[in-house]
Write a protein that holds these residues in place. Structure first.
Motif, PDB file in Angstrom:
ATOM      1  N   LEU A 153      57.198  59.180  24.001  1.00 16.43           N
ATOM      2  CA  LEU A 153      58.526  59.654  23.853  1.00 16.43           C
ATOM      3  C   LEU A 153      58.605  61.076  24.185  1.00 16.43           C
ATOM      4  N   GLU A 154      57.332  61.879  23.914  1.00 18.55           N
ATOM      5  CA  GLU A 154      57.354  63.328  23.998  1.00 18.55           C
ATOM      6  C   GLU A 154      57.359  63.220  25.681  1.00 18.55           C
ATOM      7  N   ARG A 155      56.623  62.512  26.260  1.00 16.99           N
ATOM      8  CA  ARG A 155      56.575  62.491  27.568  1.00 16.99           C
ATOM      9  C   ARG A 155      57.907  62.284  28.310  1.00 16.99           C
ATOM     10  N   LYS A 156      58.896  61.574  27.644  1.00 16.33           N
ATOM     11  CA  LYS A 156      60.155  61.445  28.076  1.00 16.33           C
ATOM     12  C   LYS A 156      61.155  62.745  27.630  1.00 16.33           C
ATOM     13  N   ASN A 157      60.204  63.624  27.043  1.00 14.90           N
ATOM     14  CA  ASN A 157      61.156  64.862  26.461  1.00 14.90           C
ATOM     15  C   ASN A 157      62.074  64.321  25.340  1.00 14.90           C
ATOM     16  N   ILE A 158      61.682  63.414  24.485  1.00 19.01           N
ATOM     17  CA  ILE A 158      62.594  63.155  23.376  1.00 19.01           C
ATOM     18  C   ILE A 158      61.499  63.536  22.038  1.00 19.01           C
ATOM     19  N   ALA A 159      61.823  64.457  21.336  1.00 15.59           N
ATOM     20  CA  ALA A 159      60.974  64.917  20.119  1.00 15.59           C
ATOM     21  C   ALA A 159      61.733  64.568  18.871  1.00 15.59           C
ATOM     22  N   LEU A 160      61.190  63.543  18.339  1.00 10.20           N
ATOM     23  CA  LEU A 160      61.726  62.990  17.145  1.00 10.20           C
ATOM     24  C   LEU A 160      61.252  63.854  15.763  1.00 10.20           C
ATOM     25  N   LYS A 161      62.186  63.918  14.851  1.00  7.96           N
ATOM     26  CA  LYS A 161      62.236  64.472  13.674  1.00  7.96           C
ATOM     27  C   LYS A 161      62.365  63.750  12.442  1.00  7.96           C
ATOM     28  N   ARG A 162      61.342  63.449  11.545  1.00  6.57           N
ATOM     29  CA  ARG A 162      61.587  62.507  10.332  1.00  6.57           C
ATOM     30  C   ARG A 162      62.771  62.702   9.467  1.00  6.57           C
ATOM     31  N   VAL A 163      63.509  61.890   9.237  1.00  2.00           N
ATOM     32  CA  VAL A 163      64.750  62.259   8.240  1.00  2.00           C
ATOM     33  C   VAL A 163      64.301  61.742   7.093  1.00  2.00           C
ATOM     34  N   SER A 164      63.960  60.400   6.941  1.00  5.34           N
ATOM     35  CA  SER A 164      63.639  60.002   5.379  1.00  5.34           C
ATOM     36  C   SER A 164      62.649  58.851   5.626  1.00  5.34           C
ATOM     37  N   THR A 165      61.821  58.684   4.617  1.00  9.77           N
ATOM     38  CA  THR A 165      60.756  57.804   4.350  1.00  9.77           C
ATOM     39  C   THR A 165      61.081  57.210   3.292  1.00  9.77           C
ATOM     40  N   LEU A 166      60.590  55.809   2.942  1.00 12.88           N
ATOM     41  CA  LEU A 166      60.749  54.993   1.749  1.00 12.88           C
ATOM     42  C   LEU A 166      59.339  54.309   1.892  1.00 12.88           C
ATOM     43  N   ILE A 167      58.658  54.439   0.791  1.00 13.28           N
ATOM     44  CA  ILE A 167      57.361  53.870   0.584  1.00 13.28           C
ATOM     45  C   ILE A 167      57.319  52.986  -0.512  1.00 13.28           C
ATOM     46  N   GLY A 168      56.786  51.804  -0.219  1.00 13.20           N
ATOM     47  CA  GLY A 168      56.633  50.582  -1.479  1.00 13.20           C
ATOM     48  C   GLY A 168      55.534  49.888  -1.116  1.00 13.20           C
ATOM     49  N   ALA A 169      55.273  49.028  -2.064  1.00 12.18           N
ATOM     50  CA  ALA A 169      54.106  48.134  -1.871  1.00 12.18           C
ATOM     51  C   ALA A 169      54.431  46.827  -2.257  1.00 12.18           C
ATOM     52  N   ARG A 170      53.655  45.834  -1.556  1.00 13.17           N
ATOM     53  CA  ARG A 170      54.187  44.163  -2.002  1.00 13.17           C
ATOM     54  C   ARG A 170      52.996  43.597  -1.233  1.00 13.17           C
ATOM     55  N   THR A 171      52.969  42.359  -1.622  1.00 13.00           N
ATOM     56  CA  THR A 171      52.338  41.277  -0.903  1.00 13.00           C
ATOM     57  C   THR A 171      52.680  40.910   0.440  1.00 13.00           C
ATOM     58  N   PRO A 172      51.791  40.638   1.512  1.00 14.95           N
ATOM     59  CA  PRO A 172      52.448  40.623   2.842  1.00 14.95           C
ATOM     60  C   PRO A 172      52.981  39.083   3.014  1.00 14.95           C
ATOM     61  N   SER A 173      54.040  38.776   4.028  1.00 12.27           N
ATOM     62  CA  SER A 173      54.452  37.619   4.269  1.00 12.27           C
ATOM     63  C   SER A 173      53.177  36.846   4.772  1.00 12.27           C
ATOM     64  N   GLN A 174      53.451  35.779   4.983  1.00 14.95           N
ATOM     65  CA  GLN A 174      52.483  34.835   5.749  1.00 14.95           C
ATOM     66  C   GLN A 174      52.010  35.272   7.112  1.00 14.95           C
ATOM     67  N   ARG A 175      53.240  35.663   7.840  1.00 12.49           N
ATOM     68  CA  ARG A 175      53.132  36.367   9.172  1.00 12.49           C
ATOM     69  C   ARG A 175      52.435  37.497   9.444  1.00 12.49           C
ATOM     70  N   ASP A 176      52.927  38.500   8.379  1.00 11.21           N
ATOM     71  CA  ASP A 176      51.907  39.531   8.425  1.00 11.21           C
ATOM     72  C   ASP A 176      50.649  39.283   7.969  1.00 11.21           C
ATOM     73  N   ALA A 177      50.305  38.610   7.111  1.00 11.48           N
ATOM     74  CA  ALA A 177      49.074  38.321   6.646  1.00 11.48           C
ATOM     75  C   ALA A 177      48.073  37.929   7.723  1.00 11.48           C
ATOM     76  N   ILE A 178      48.665  37.034   8.460  1.00 13.80           N
ATOM     77  CA  ILE A 178      47.939  36.479   9.619  1.00 13.80           C
ATOM     78  C   ILE A 178      47.810  37.472  10.794  1.00 13.80           C
ATOM     79  N   ARG A 179      48.671  38.252  11.014  1.00 15.77           N
ATOM     80  CA  ARG A 179      48.515  39.080  12.122  1.00 15.77           C
ATOM     81  C   ARG A 179      47.533  40.493  11.632  1.00 15.77           C
TER      82      ARG A 179
END
Lengths: 229, 229
Positions: free
Chosen positions: A155-181
DNA sequence: GACTATTTGTTCGTATGTATA
DNA sequence: ATATACATACGAACAAATAGT
């Protein structure tokens, strides 16, 4: 638990990818019933140290290393600076109507089309994070050329500079799809991180949801600096 | 899994605290072996819905609710603002020599004494987080009167303003001790957060390690604001 | 406090199904 | 087609904790 302790101690004598002796053999060696042995191996599976394959055997997984990821800079930069090979593979790219909460966060009309890119982040040949980037489809031009690697750099090469607005962090066990990947057991926790970033004008631009192996990944925030990616 | 689905569906017919019929009875009712029934109940235990007591029975746990916690302000303030009763109970206070990494982070001499305070944070009568605060013993005067409640507020009354220096966030499954104190199953993930804060002069003051139920707690960062507790 | 019935915890033996090599 | 290895299920027995008598 005693048997599990013994087995865990012996894991070091195997190379990752090796298969344990069969359940029947191990049970006989320890003088216990196969059920009892299986329950001991269950513990190692819950710990993510071995993986069972029906008809094949139980194989030993590589011992994971924990990489702290600095929230203040891009994934790739921090990690390659530490001397690890970091890689991002584009898994999927598709366009679909926005979900209600996506429309809200990205300030879109309901059902307005969004572009969804899914990438898998590898570190030292090991999958670490599964990231879903979500943009308004209006920005499809900026994402045309992206085929993997650092999203932020692209995105920087396309001249787009992103700025983080908010972050939400949690924890859980993965779904089956996620676990496989992520090549991980379903019982090992993942960190789930959801971020909203805006462009230079302050308008919401990117919504990203990631799922990261918590046994290999920690999120680090150094205050004073801005945390971006 | 089928049996577990049926049982899960029936959990609603019990009040939290109720005991399920005995394993023998349930096994007979469903026409399966007691082992099979136990394996189904194992699933519900892994999900944190029921708890087994040897010699007593299997009791139904209250369904947990997820409360987002804004990292930008003190726990207590955000939560009481949402109408929940937030409470912090002082579990233990002791003095001991610093561990090597604590000495490093707090800039102490090796083995220099530290003051360790352990608090349990409750929300709506439910344990959420277990927090271990660690200070140099030199500051014991500032912590004399603390007997629970907001640590940050207490220090502010002593004219000590802490500033967050770094935060490290990970996830794992809780230790047995932690699981017991948080009244949670060992298989449900916890967020583990480690923070280092300094006083107004910039000298490291407090090292805190917390373990929080990930099914009831999420960490939110709003950029631009400073995140303090 | 001792005894007993109940309930969960653990282990064993056996049998059969299913995926893999 | 066959042997091997894991997956699942049943039945039986006993240990350990609990609650009530």
């Amino acid at each position: 638990m005693q048997l599990a302790d013994v087995l865990r101690g012996e894991l070091g004598t195997y190379k990752s990818g090796d298969y344990l002796p069969s359940e029947t053999q191990l049970a006989q060696r320890f003088g216990v019933n196969r059920h009892t042995l299986r329950r001991a191996v269950d513990v190692l599976i819950l710990e993510g140290r071995v993986l069972r394959h029906k008809g094949r055997g139980t194989c030993v997984l590589p011992t994971p290393i924990v990489y702290p990821v600095n929230a203040a800079s891009a994934y790739s930069k921090t990690l390659s600076g530490m001397g690890f090979r970091s890689e991002a593979i584009l898994l999927a790219r598709r366009q679909r109507p926005a979900h209600p909460d996506e429309a809200r966060d990205l300030a879109l009309a309901p059902q307005e089309p969004v572009l969804e890119l899914q990438t898998l982040r590898m570190l030292d040949e090991q999958p670490i994070s599964l990231i879903t980037h979500c943009f308004s489809a209006r920005h499809h031009a900026a994402l045309e050329g992206y085929g993997g690697g650092s999203m932020r750099q692209h995105l920087e090469r396309k001249n787009i500079a992103l700025k983080r607005v908010s972050t939400l962090i949690g924890a859980r066990t993965p779904s089956q799809r996620d676990a496989i990947r992520l090549l991980m057991p379903r019982h090992t926790p993942v960190l789930s991180i959801r971020t909203l970033s805006s462009d230079a004008t302050g308008k919401p631009f990117e919504l990203s949801r990631s799922v990261s192996r918590a046994d290999r990944f920690q999120y680090q925030i150094i205050s004073g600096e801005r945390h971006e990616d």
